[in-house]
Motif scaffolding. Structure first.
Motif, PDB file in Angstrom:
ATOM      1  N   LEU A  82      -2.705 -13.457   0.769  1.00 50.79           N
ATOM      2  CA  LEU A  82      -2.994 -12.943   2.104  1.00 50.79           C
ATOM      3  C   LEU A  82      -2.708 -11.448   2.198  1.00 50.79           C
ATOM      4  CD1 LEU A  82      -1.687 -15.758   4.488  1.00 50.79           C
ATOM      5  CD2 LEU A  82      -4.047 -15.234   3.853  1.00 50.79           C
ATOM      6  N   LEU A  83      -1.902 -10.935   1.258  1.00 53.30           N
ATOM      7  CA  LEU A  83      -1.604  -9.498   1.220  1.00 53.30           C
ATOM      8  C   LEU A  83      -2.651  -8.810   0.353  1.00 53.30           C
ATOM      9  CD1 LEU A  83       2.261  -9.739   0.598  1.00 53.30           C
ATOM     10  CD2 LEU A  83       1.089  -9.367   2.776  1.00 53.30           C
ATOM     11  N   ASN A  84      -3.382  -7.883   0.935  1.00 56.52           N
ATOM     12  CA  ASN A  84      -4.444  -7.215   0.188  1.00 56.52           C
ATOM     13  C   ASN A  84      -3.924  -6.491  -1.049  1.00 56.52           C
ATOM     14  OD1 ASN A  84      -6.451  -8.114   1.859  1.00 56.52           O
ATOM     15  ND2 ASN A  84      -6.555  -6.248   3.093  1.00 56.52           N
ATOM     16  N   CYS A  85      -2.710  -5.949  -0.963  1.00 56.60           N
ATOM     17  CA  CYS A  85      -2.161  -5.220  -2.103  1.00 56.60           C
ATOM     18  C   CYS A  85      -1.927  -6.158  -3.291  1.00 56.60           C
ATOM     19  CB  CYS A  85      -0.861  -4.509  -1.719  1.00 56.60           C
ATOM     20  SG  CYS A  85       0.438  -5.612  -1.126  1.00 56.60           S
ATOM     21  N   TYR A  86      -1.723  -7.449  -3.002  1.00 49.20           N
ATOM     22  CA  TYR A  86      -1.568  -8.439  -4.078  1.00 49.20           C
ATOM     23  C   TYR A  86      -2.927  -8.988  -4.508  1.00 49.20           C
ATOM     24  CZ  TYR A  86      -0.034 -12.648  -6.554  1.00 49.20           C
ATOM     25  OH  TYR A  86       0.161 -13.617  -7.496  1.00 49.20           O
ATOM     26  N   ARG A  87      -3.747  -9.304  -3.531  1.00 50.24           N
ATOM     27  CA  ARG A  87      -5.052  -9.920  -3.820  1.00 50.24           C
ATOM     28  C   ARG A  87      -5.937  -8.996  -4.641  1.00 50.24           C
ATOM     29  NH1 ARG A  87      -8.993 -11.936   1.100  1.00 50.24           N
ATOM     30  NH2 ARG A  87     -10.857 -12.456  -0.115  1.00 50.24           N
TER      31      ARG A  87
END
Length: 365
Positions: A82-87
């Motif tokens: 859900l976190l763009n920085c992870y995805r």
């Protein structure tokens, strides 16, 4: 249908869990007059949950429904997606290209370039200009449908979609969209899936329409109206959409539309007079300069097609290398040459005007 707005709420790899929360979100934010829920023969089979498919739905949802869907489908560490920085952590080197692409979209007021082979045509619909020549549908193995393989959790969310509509007094129907004849004939238990959804619809007192059983579909939806083995292209979608709208209008007026559909797969196949799909597997022996060819095809159950194999060397004319016959496995001695291409053709008989065919490249020699 004189509707001001029709939204395609579907998305790539969408599963019943995502379908439910997408529908819930739309009903919470808009005045919804009608809902049509797409169902397929493989939709409820198996326990696999597509993380990618559910993330695509999450991108469309308000915060509450996003979190509810994530709780249902993103267990453990997957919640971090859900976190763009992870995805998008693996796309860090593409930030400039992505930024430039997004800027071009903004500069064009979010209108896609319709000159492309595939483009976004608004309200959730992607228009494709791809087309399959008649007879060139590839042979693709389909999921077997059996009622004991239906996943209870997926079925629960499909039924929740129906109940949600009924609780909000929204007319709802189930529909199976168009696929290729090849896929209808290759899926084991295809008619069982149709019967399953009909029984489900009857249980809730709602209609179910299998558009694949529309009478005359071999004429109004040839392979050229498909973009691949399972989806219509834009032109095909417009044809079927117009027909479906007419069916819904007639049903709204209380007219009986059952005579517009074939009764079942056997009834449908009475109007199928061709090989609907062809697949070719090749095992080369480079040292001996030979090839073992295995041919698969889809057609009516009472039909035994005949096959022919031709070869082209260095883009020259095709020449027969293995003549017409029912044998589905052939051993070939290959000619010398650089670029070599096989063309495999399947037909019902000599009078067949719509043979199926596939072209396969061999190793250069």
């Amino acid at each position: 249908m004189n509707l001001d707005c029709v939204v395609n709420g579907g998305s790539s790899i969408q599963q019943p869990q995502g379908m439910y929360y997408q529908l819930k979100d739309l009903i919470e934010h808009f005045t919804v007059r009608r809902v049509v829920i797409g169902v397929t023969s493989d939709q409820l089979i198996g326990s696999h949950i597509s993380t990618q498919g559910n993330l695509i739905v999450c991108d469309r949802l308000s915060l509450k429904n996003k979190l509810m869907l994530a709780k249902e489908t993103l267990p453990g560490q997957n919640i971090l997606y859900l976190l763009n920085c992870y995805r998008y952590r693996d796309n860090i080197t593409d930030i400039q290209k992505i930024s430039e692409k997004k800027q071009r979209v903004r500069d064009n007021n979010y209108v896609d370039n319709s000159s492309r082979k595939e483009y976004y045509a608004d309200t959730g619909f992607v228009y494709s200009k791809e087309s399959i020549p008649t007879g060139n549908v590839p042979y693709k193995i389909g999921t077997t449908f059996k009622t004991d393989r239906v996943n209870d959790r997926k079925l629960f969310f499909l039924e929740e979609c129906i109940r949600l509509c009924q609780e909000n007094n929204i007319p709802v129907a189930l529909v199976s969209g168009m696929t290729t004849v090849m896929r209808m004939q290759i899926i084991k238990g295809y008619q069982d899936a149709v019967d399953y959804y009909q029984e489900l619809a009857d249980r809730y007192g709602i209609p179910y329409y299998n558009l694949n059983y529309l009478k005359g579909r071999e004429e109004f939806l040839p392979d050229e109206m498909m973009m691949d083995y399972n989806h219509t292209n834009g032109e095909g979608a417009e044809i079927v959409s117009s027909m479906f709208a007419d069916i819904l209008n007639k049903a709204d007026r209380g007219e009986d539309v059952s005579d517009l559909f074939y009764e079942d797969l056997d009834d449908f196949e009475k109007d199928v007079h061709r090989v609907s799909g062809l697949g070719v597997e090749i095992k080369e022996n480079k040292k001996a300069n030979t090839a073992h060819v295995v041919i698969n095809s889809t057609q009516n159950k009472d039909v035994r097609p005949e096959y022919r194999i031709e070869i082209s060397v260095d883009d020259g004319d095709y020449e027969e290398i293995s003549g017409w016959g029912e044998e589905t496995e052939r051993d070939l001695s290959l000619p010398e040459g650089g670029k070599r291409t096989l063309r495999v053709t399947a037909r019902l008989d000599e009078a067949d005007e719509k043979p199926a065919w596939q072209v396969c490249s061999l190793s250069a020699r």
